[in-house]
Design a protein around this motif. Structure first.
Motif, PDB file in Angstrom:
ATOM      1  N   THR A  68       0.874  -1.264  -0.093  1.00 31.18           N
ATOM      2  CA  THR A  68       0.010   0.098  -0.117  1.00 31.18           C
ATOM      3  C   THR A  68       1.033   1.361   0.056  1.00 31.18           C
ATOM      4  O   THR A  68       2.170   1.411   0.484  1.00 31.18           O
ATOM      5  CB  THR A  68      -1.083   0.041   1.353  1.00 31.18           C
ATOM      6  OG1 THR A  68      -0.097   0.083   2.355  1.00 31.18           O
ATOM      7  CG2 THR A  68      -1.991  -1.109   1.071  1.00 31.18           C
ATOM      8  N   VAL A  69       0.456   2.365  -0.563  1.00 28.76           N
ATOM      9  CA  VAL A  69       1.040   3.406  -0.612  1.00 28.76           C
ATOM     10  C   VAL A  69       0.041   4.782  -0.481  1.00 28.76           C
ATOM     11  O   VAL A  69      -1.108   4.681  -1.119  1.00 28.76           O
ATOM     12  CB  VAL A  69       1.826   3.820  -2.035  1.00 28.76           C
ATOM     13  CG1 VAL A  69       2.521   5.188  -1.999  1.00 28.76           C
ATOM     14  CG2 VAL A  69       2.747   2.749  -2.523  1.00 28.76           C
ATOM     15  N   THR A  70       0.196   5.617   0.627  1.00 28.58           N
ATOM     16  CA  THR A  70      -0.707   6.489   0.709  1.00 28.58           C
ATOM     17  C   THR A  70       0.234   7.934   1.016  1.00 28.58           C
ATOM     18  O   THR A  70       1.259   7.963   1.123  1.00 28.58           O
ATOM     19  CB  THR A  70      -1.244   6.676   2.172  1.00 28.58           C
ATOM     20  OG1 THR A  70      -0.435   6.445   3.223  1.00 28.58           O
ATOM     21  CG2 THR A  70      -2.393   5.304   2.011  1.00 28.58           C
ATOM     22  N   GLY A  71      -0.536   9.010   0.327  1.00 29.17           N
ATOM     23  CA  GLY A  71       0.000  10.274   0.597  1.00 29.17           C
ATOM     24  C   GLY A  71       1.018  11.004  -0.597  1.00 29.17           C
ATOM     25  O   GLY A  71       1.322  12.034  -0.881  1.00 29.17           O
ATOM     26  N   VAL A 105       4.525   4.120   2.983  1.00 34.47           N
ATOM     27  CA  VAL A 105       4.492   2.790   2.393  1.00 34.47           C
ATOM     28  C   VAL A 105       4.438   1.561   3.304  1.00 34.47           C
ATOM     29  O   VAL A 105       4.819   1.428   4.506  1.00 34.47           O
ATOM     30  CB  VAL A 105       5.690   2.736   1.585  1.00 34.47           C
ATOM     31  CG1 VAL A 105       5.480   1.286   0.750  1.00 34.47           C
ATOM     32  CG2 VAL A 105       5.889   3.798   0.709  1.00 34.47           C
ATOM     33  N   ARG A 106       3.656   0.654   2.954  1.00 35.86           N
ATOM     34  CA  ARG A 106       3.446  -0.869   3.874  1.00 35.86           C
ATOM     35  C   ARG A 106       4.198  -1.781   2.902  1.00 35.86           C
ATOM     36  O   ARG A 106       3.494  -1.955   1.750  1.00 35.86           O
ATOM     37  CB  ARG A 106       2.254  -0.872   4.277  1.00 35.86           C
ATOM     38  CG  ARG A 106       1.989  -2.392   5.082  1.00 35.86           C
ATOM     39  CD  ARG A 106       0.799  -2.771   5.719  1.00 35.86           C
ATOM     40  NE  ARG A 106       0.567  -1.570   6.779  1.00 35.86           N
ATOM     41  CZ  ARG A 106      -0.417  -1.249   7.630  1.00 35.86           C
ATOM     42  NH1 ARG A 106      -1.511  -2.231   7.086  1.00 35.86           N
ATOM     43  NH2 ARG A 106      -0.463  -0.503   8.322  1.00 35.86           N
ATOM     44  N   SER A 107       5.005  -2.512   3.285  1.00 32.41           N
ATOM     45  CA  SER A 107       5.858  -3.574   2.408  1.00 32.41           C
ATOM     46  C   SER A 107       5.477  -4.870   3.208  1.00 32.41           C
ATOM     47  O   SER A 107       5.474  -5.261   4.264  1.00 32.41           O
ATOM     48  CB  SER A 107       7.009  -3.297   2.087  1.00 32.41           C
ATOM     49  OG  SER A 107       7.288  -1.862   1.471  1.00 32.41           O
ATOM     50  N   ALA A 108       5.551  -5.865   2.339  1.00 34.00           N
ATOM     51  CA  ALA A 108       5.591  -7.394   2.777  1.00 34.00           C
ATOM     52  C   ALA A 108       6.970  -7.710   2.476  1.00 34.00           C
ATOM     53  O   ALA A 108       7.243  -8.580   1.485  1.00 34.00           O
ATOM     54  CB  ALA A 108       4.552  -8.139   2.214  1.00 34.00           C
ATOM     55  N   ALA A 109       7.983  -7.920   3.278  1.00 30.55           N
ATOM     56  CA  ALA A 109       9.286  -8.344   3.051  1.00 30.55           C
ATOM     57  C   ALA A 109       9.354  -9.932   2.948  1.00 30.55           C
ATOM     58  O   ALA A 109       9.046 -10.641   4.168  1.00 30.55           O
ATOM     59  CB  ALA A 109      10.288  -7.806   4.041  1.00 30.55           C
TER      60      ALA A 109
END
Length: 779
Positions: free
Chosen positions: A388-391, A417-421
């Motif tokens: 996800t990306v916001t802003g 940003v929210r990432s899945a490493a």
């Protein structure tokens, strides 16, 4: 009473007696005509006594719809349109689509009610259509486009393709939201007009159901589920049937309760339905726009310059875990330059998972918040892989998950940003083999350098060196890991090394200087791996930076380039051939590697140790030469696209039909084979003319009763209607067939009646009658 046997002999032939104007029984004593039985006279013959017939039982007039029921039906219609519009919640975020749908569902219903309610009789349909279109244009221009009315048409025309070429959930931009807003408005307006103009029970719900079908089609593959929306449509449609029914008012609560129960049953029964197969995705049939030039300067070409001024502040990141911040993925190489072949499309705040990974992989959630300082270009840093990306408005390459912006980054911009490493398993890595899908095969090519005419002798040299390095490795992964180990052990990191990554420069780096930056280490690895048939690409990014406790300052000296190799079922796995200790920033507190890099390198070591313990094979597998690239077959355009393209033709076809069909029908009636048929056609034409001024279409009136209605309604028509009614009755019941002169007289009366009826109305009402749908159907 006399009988036919007692009737007097007929008189001598002669002209029929003229009707007595003072006789007020002309309508009651008229012979039976097209509109009901009754006594009459025969042409050129004696009067026959009328036979008694039982009175016609007329159907009871329908009870008027109460204002309460009508209002409730309009409320339910608005709710149905809103539910259908909310079906787009798989395409757009609910916060974006919700307000738009609410306005589009309520305003047209209120508009139809305000126009029709004071008169309790709807205006002509064409006027309602004009009001609806005008209201939609006004509301759309003011609410969505903030007064810019000139872009409404183009945005509506292109919105469907823009939605299909945008990752879901799509951003809430006016040029995308205009399509669901227009469809919801259409459903609400059509349903409201149907409620006000007819007594049908379920038909007003059909437009909303159709709009929900479009939402389902455009939302295939989107997040969430439309099952609650479908259940709401079922329940609301049942409520509409109850409200529109003719039952007692006291039974309405029970019916509404049953409708609610039906909706709940749909909610719980929906997941149990035996639905099989993959739904059709229209995005597979839409050609995406050509990829835009993301940046005039490749990030790979900036590496050397950044390393010469290592203290330049690029960005600050607050994160839950330090990671390597990925900037750009370059997967095309022409022998001189690495470029990106990503197909960047607009996106909302959600980034989909890569399609070629066969199953869900364990991962660690990493939250980040970036503040840009001096990072040039359009490439947006983030940990791999962003979800996800916001802003920040971004475009995304769905294959790699790389983020870009349309305009270059500016100092002070912030985004989250929210990432899945990814978490890697040593057992899976040890047995992994290179992927062989079309994307992977494209990442194994090593073309000749531009300008050469003979076979490039450097590529065989790279292949020979790579074979020597990886001799004895049994799997594709082990060969890839061996290449990284070799470069880390034999070459040295040196920021003063010659920049560049052409064939000649890489050959000089591998065979003579053995010194360079991560630019040379990563690109040399990619060329060697591709020579073995390993699909490889190059990634430009940054190390975690300087700091701690969740806050890191990333400088230009933290720039890092690394390769990635594509494996079947695993996707793209990164490797780090650059010597780590010499490649990191020399500032105190710098983090040499991200958490994912450290876990991956440990998994790679465990996989290599596991292979040695098992006594790996000494014969390396020969790389499979990439087959010739096949042209992707053209996909057929689905039928619904043709339907959307043909939609603007519907008003034109209707206009042609409503103007031409009545002319053809009149010509057919006037040129019938016999005079009797021509007289009947004249009467049909007259009745259709009187229908426009209030004569019911379904009636049992006699011909003279119809004539009486016309005389009372339109002044001057009775002098033509009475003789025409006589001609019709004689043609129908006389012993002799009428002659052509009688047919011509009938049509002269019909023409005069048409002119009188037309003159009695205003030009606007005459146009409305001419365009009314009843003109399409013959009596």
């Amino acid at each position: 009473m006399t009988t036919p046997d007692d009737a007097p002999p007929p008189p001598a032939p002669g002209p029929p007696p003229a009707p007595d104007p003072a006789d007020d029984r002309s309508g009651a004593d008229a012979p039976p005509g097209p509109y009901g039985p009754g006594p009459g006279t025969t042409g050129n013959g004696p009067e026959r006594p009328a036979a008694k017939t039982p009175p016609v039982r007329r159907a009871p007039a329908p009870r008027p719809v109460s204002a309460v029921r009508l209002g409730l039906a309009l409320v339910v219609t608005a709710a149905l349109a809103a539910a259908a519009g909310l079906g787009f919640q798989r395409v757009f975020a609910l916060r974006d689509i919700g307000p738009v749908v609410a306005v589009a569902a309520v305003v047209p219903v209120l508009l139809s009610a305000l126009v029709s309610w004071p008169r309790r009789r709807g205006w002509p349909l064409w006027i309602a259509i004009l009001l609806t279109v005008g209201g939609w244009t006004l509301v759309t221009g003011l609410v969505l486009f903030h007064g810019d009315f000139g872009v409404i048409g183009g945005s509506l025309r292109d919105s469907w393709k823009a939605i299909l070429t945008t990752l879901m959930p799509a951003p809430g931009r006016p040029e995308l939201l205009v399509l669901p807003q227009a469809l919801t408005w259409f459903a609400a307006a059509t349903g409201a007009e149907t409620v006000l103009r007819s007594r049908t029970k379920a038909f007003p719900a059909l437009p909303s159901v159709a709009v929900f079908g479009v939402a389902l089609l455009l939302g295939v593959g989107g997040p969430g589920s439309n099952l609650p929306v479908a259940a709401a449509l079922v329940g609301l449609a049942a409520v509409l049937v109850v409200v529109r029914g003719d039952g007692r008012a006291g039974r309405a609560p029970a019916g509404v309760a049953a409708a609610v129960a039906l909706g709940l049953v749909a909610v719980f029964a929906g997941p149990l339905l035996p639905v099989a197969g993959t739904p059709y995705d229209p995005r597979q049939s839409v050609e995406a726009p050509p990829p835009e030039q993301r940046d005039s300067v490749s990030p790979l070409d900036r590496v050397s310059a950044w390393l010469q001024t290592p203290d330049q502040q690029m960005f600050t990141v607050h994160t839950t875990a330090p990671e390597n911040w990925r900037l750009a993925v370059l997967d095309r190489f022409d022998g001189v330059t690495w470029t990106s072949g990503g197909n960047f499309v607009a996106a909302g705040n959600r980034i989909p998972a890569p399609e070629h990974v066969t199953r869900h992989r364990p991962s660690t959630r990493v939250d980040q918040r970036f503040t840009i300082q001096n990072l040039p270009g359009v490439w947006v840093p983030a940990a791999d892989r962003p979800t996800t990306v916001t802003g920040l408005g971004v475009t995304v390459d769905p294959g790699s998950g790389v983020l870009t912006t349309v305009q270059p980054l500016r100092t002070g911009q912030t985004y989250a940003v929210r990432s899945a490493a990814r978490d890697y398993d040593a057992d899976e890595l040890a047995d992994a083999e290179p992927a062989r899908d079309p994307e992977a095969l494209a990442a194994t090519s090593l073309p000749e350098s531009p300008g050469t005419t003979a076979a490039n002798a450097q590529v065989p040299a790279f292949h020979k060196l790579a074979e020597q390095i990886t001799a004895g490795q049994s799997t594709g992964f082990l060969r890839a890991a061996k290449l990284a180990d070799y470069l880390r052990a034999t070459d040295k990191y040196d920021v003063s090394g010659l920049p560049g990554h052409t064939y000649a420069q890489l050959q000089y780096f591998l065979t003579r200087s053995k010194r360079g930056t991560s630019e040379q280490f990563a690109t040399a690895y990619a060329v060697l791996a591709r020579s073995l048939g390993l699909p490889t690409r190059v990634v430009v990014g940054f190390r975690p930076g300087v700091g701690g406790d969740g806050e890191f300052q990333v400088r230009s000296g933290d720039v890092l380039v690394w390769p990635e190799v594509d494996f079947t079922g695993l996707g793209w796995v990164p490797f780090y051939p650059t010597p780590e200790q010499q490649g990191r920033s020399q500032k105190s507190g710098s983090v040499p590697a991200g958490d994912t890099q450290q876990k991956l390198e440990q998994a790679q070591k465990n996989a290599a140790a596991k292979n040695k313990g098992n006594g790996g094979s000494t014969q390396p597998k020969q790389p499979t030469p990439p087959p010739a690239t096949e042209k992707t077959p053209h996909k057929a355009t689905p039928w619904w696209m043709y339907a959307l393209a043909a939609a603007p033709l519907i008003p034109i076809l209707y206009l042609v039909a409503v103007l031409v069909l009545p002319m053809l029908r009149r010509r057919r009636r006037r040129s019938a084979a016999t005079p009797a048929e021509r007289i009947a056609g004249a009467w049909e034409q007259t009745v259709e003319t009187l229908n426009a001024v209030g004569l019911p279409r379904a009636t049992s009136l006699t011909a003279h009763e119809v004539a009486g209605f016309g005389g009372r309604t339109v002044a001057g028509t009775e002098s033509h209607l009475r003789p025409l009614a006589d001609l019709v009755n004689r043609a129908e019941y006389a012993e002799r067939p009428p002659d052509p002169a009688a047919a011509e007289a009938a049509w002269r009366h019909t023409d005069q009646i048409g002119r009188l009826v037309a003159r009695a109305a205003s030009p606007l009402r005459r146009a409305g009658r001419r365009l009314h749908p009843r003109k399409l159907r013959a009596r």
